[in-house]
Structure formats: structure tokens, C-alpha cells
Design a protein around this motif. Structure first.
Motif, short mmCIF file in Angstrom:
data_model
loop_
_atom_site.label_atom_id
_atom_site.label_comp_id
_atom_site.label_asym_id
_atom_site.label_seq_id
_atom_site.Cartn_x
_atom_site.Cartn_y
_atom_site.Cartn_z
N GLN A 50 4.92 -22.71 19.93
CA GLN A 50 4.56 -21.48 19.20
C GLN A 50 4.05 -20.40 20.15
OE1 GLN A 50 5.46 -20.99 16.13
NE2 GLN A 50 6.16 -23.10 16.00
N GLY A 51 3.20 -20.81 21.09
CA GLY A 51 2.70 -19.84 22.07
C GLY A 51 3.80 -19.31 22.96
N MET A 52 4.71 -20.18 23.37
CA MET A 52 5.82 -19.73 24.20
C MET A 52 6.76 -18.84 23.40
SD MET A 52 6.65 -22.82 26.79
CE MET A 52 6.62 -21.97 28.36
N ALA A 53 6.92 -19.12 22.13
CA ALA A 53 7.77 -18.27 21.29
C ALA A 53 7.17 -16.86 21.19
CB ALA A 53 7.93 -18.88 19.91
N MET A 54 5.85 -16.76 21.24
CA MET A 54 5.20 -15.45 21.18
C MET A 54 5.51 -14.61 22.41
SD MET A 54 1.48 -16.63 19.70
CE MET A 54 0.73 -15.00 19.84
N MET A 55 5.92 -15.25 23.50
CA MET A 55 6.25 -14.54 24.74
C MET A 55 7.59 -13.83 24.64
SD MET A 55 5.16 -17.47 27.51
CE MET A 55 5.66 -16.51 28.94
N ILE A 56 8.38 -14.18 23.65
CA ILE A 56 9.72 -13.62 23.50
C ILE A 56 9.62 -12.37 22.63
CG2 ILE A 56 12.06 -14.08 22.68
CD1 ILE A 56 11.42 -17.10 23.12
N PRO A 57 10.19 -11.26 23.08
CA PRO A 57 10.11 -10.01 22.30
C PRO A 57 10.66 -10.19 20.88
CG PRO A 57 10.96 -9.57 24.50
CD PRO A 57 10.89 -11.07 24.35
N PRO A 58 10.13 -9.40 19.93
CA PRO A 58 10.48 -9.56 18.51
C PRO A 58 11.96 -9.43 18.18
CG PRO A 58 8.63 -8.04 18.77
CD PRO A 58 9.12 -8.37 20.14
N PHE A 59 12.72 -8.66 18.94
CA PHE A 59 14.13 -8.44 18.59
C PHE A 59 15.02 -9.66 18.88
CE2 PHE A 59 13.70 -6.92 22.93
CZ PHE A 59 14.82 -7.47 23.56
N ILE A 60 14.49 -10.65 19.57
CA ILE A 60 15.27 -11.85 19.88
C ILE A 60 15.03 -12.90 18.79
CG2 ILE A 60 15.63 -13.72 21.53
CD1 ILE A 60 14.88 -11.74 23.74
N PRO A 61 16.11 -13.36 18.14
CA PRO A 61 15.94 -14.34 17.05
C PRO A 61 15.80 -15.77 17.58
CG PRO A 61 18.25 -13.76 17.26
CD PRO A 61 17.48 -12.91 18.27
N PHE A 62 15.48 -16.67 16.68
CA PHE A 62 15.41 -18.11 16.97
C PHE A 62 14.50 -18.41 18.18
CE2 PHE A 62 19.70 -17.22 15.24
CZ PHE A 62 19.56 -17.86 14.03
N LYS A 63 13.32 -17.87 18.13
CA LYS A 63 12.40 -17.98 19.26
C LYS A 63 12.02 -19.42 19.60
CE LYS A 63 10.31 -13.47 18.46
NZ LYS A 63 11.56 -12.99 17.93
N VAL A 64 11.61 -20.20 18.61
CA VAL A 64 11.18 -21.57 18.88
C VAL A 64 12.37 -22.39 19.40
CG1 VAL A 64 10.25 -23.69 17.87
CG2 VAL A 64 9.26 -21.48 17.26
N LEU A 66 14.85 -21.26 21.06
CA LEU A 66 15.09 -20.78 22.42
C LEU A 66 14.08 -21.40 23.40
CD1 LEU A 66 16.87 -18.95 24.13
CD2 LEU A 66 15.32 -17.06 23.60
N VAL A 67 12.85 -21.58 22.95
CA VAL A 67 11.83 -22.23 23.78
C VAL A 67 12.27 -23.66 24.11
CG1 VAL A 67 9.47 -23.16 23.76
CG2 VAL A 67 9.90 -20.80 23.02
N TYR A 68 12.70 -24.40 23.11
CA TYR A 68 13.16 -25.77 23.36
C TYR A 68 14.39 -25.79 24.27
CZ TYR A 68 9.95 -27.49 19.76
OH TYR A 68 8.83 -27.81 19.04
N LEU A 69 15.32 -24.87 24.03
CA LEU A 69 16.53 -24.81 24.84
C LEU A 69 16.20 -24.51 26.30
CD1 LEU A 69 19.62 -24.76 25.15
CD2 LEU A 69 19.52 -22.30 24.57
N THR A 70 15.31 -23.55 26.53
CA THR A 70 14.96 -23.23 27.93
C THR A 70 14.22 -24.40 28.59
OG1 THR A 70 12.99 -22.01 27.17
CG2 THR A 70 14.99 -20.72 27.64
#
Length: 150
Positions: A50-64, A66-70
Motif C-alpha cells: 500500500q505504501g509503495m502504491a502511494m509512490m506511484i502518481p495518480p494517473f497510473i492505474p493498477f498501482k498495487v 504494479l508494485v507486485y510486478l516490479t
């Protein structure tokens, strides 16, 4: 913390390789250390999504997601450095990866994101004085131990 993992893993790999082969192998030790560091940082993707997802700008979807993928990409890149057939490709992709995640670190610093607590009371822009040179250090490390001709 990650830089400590990198340096301790490098020293340990260097000494273990020396003890077992009677030769110094700086290149292999450097690749092992980067793999260890990337596996360590990938843990953060699982422990603090969740914290790492917050690092991703709002316009990028599927944040969580993307965190797992990275996180998976970090592990794959680290392992790739250890496989001679994939070393060069992995090093190039890791350098690109480090460049691409830099904006997320800048975004997190500007917005005072504390990725461990998933809150907005992190260290802020002053953190970039440490993080950006560290990112350049990681890029140089991967180039030196993964791409440079011996």
C-alpha cells in the motif's frame, strides 16, 4: 539500508569465493551482491504494497498490481545477472528499471510518503539528496559488474 545489504553481500560473496576458489572474483561478487539487494528490496513490495502504491502518481492505474510486478522484476533481474546467457540483457533492463523508478522516488519525496506506514509523514524532498545519488550508484554498479568488459 539497501546499500548496506549490497555492500555486506559483496564482501561476503568476495570472501566466500576467495576461500573456495583461491581467487578473487570481483565481477561475480558484484553480481551476487546486486541480486541479494534486489531480492531484499523485493520483500518491500510484499511487506508494504500500500505504501509503495502511494509512490506511484495518480494517473497510473493498477498501482498495487504494479508494485507486485516490479518486485518480481527485481528478483528476475537479480537472478538474470547470475546467469551468463542473460547477464547482459538483465543488466541493461535493470539500468532501465532504475531510471524508470526514479520518478516514483521523486514523487514520494515531494509528497512526503512513508512507504512503510502508507502515510504522508515521510522525510520529504530532503530524502532525494540521498536517494538520487544512490540510484546513480546502483546504475553504475550494474553497469560495472554486469556490462563492463573485464
Amino acid at each position: 539500508m539497501v546499500e548496506i545489504v549490497l555492500l555486506v553481500a559483496f564482501a561476503a560473496a568476495l570472501l566466500i569465493i576467495r576461500a573456495t576458489t583461491r581467487r578473487w572474483n570481483f565481477a561475480l561478487s558484484g553480481r551476487i551482491a546486486m541480486c541479494a539487494m534486489l531480492c531484499f528490496t523485493a520483500l518491500g513490495h510484499v511487506m508494504f504494497p500500500q505504501g509503495m502504491a502511494m509512490m506511484i502518481p495518480p494517473f497510473i492505474p493498477f498501482k498495487v498490481e504494479l508494485v507486485y510486478l516490479t518486485g518480481l522484476l527485481e528478483v528476475a533481474g537479480g537472478i538474470g545477472l547470475l546467469i551468463p546467457k542473460f547477464r547482459k540483457l538483465s543488466a541493461i533492463l535493470l539500468i532501465i528499471f532504475f531510471v524508470l523508478i526514479t520518478p516514483a522516488n521523486i514523487y514520494a519525496a515531494i509528497h512526503h510518503i512513508d512507504l512503510q506506514k502508507a502515510s504522508y509523514d515521510g522525510p520529504g524532498p530532503a530524502y532525494l539528496w540521498f536517494r538520487l545519488p544512490l540510484q546513480l550508484f546502483f546504475i553504475a554498479w550494474v553497469w560495472y559488474f554486469g556490462l563492463r568488459k573485464p
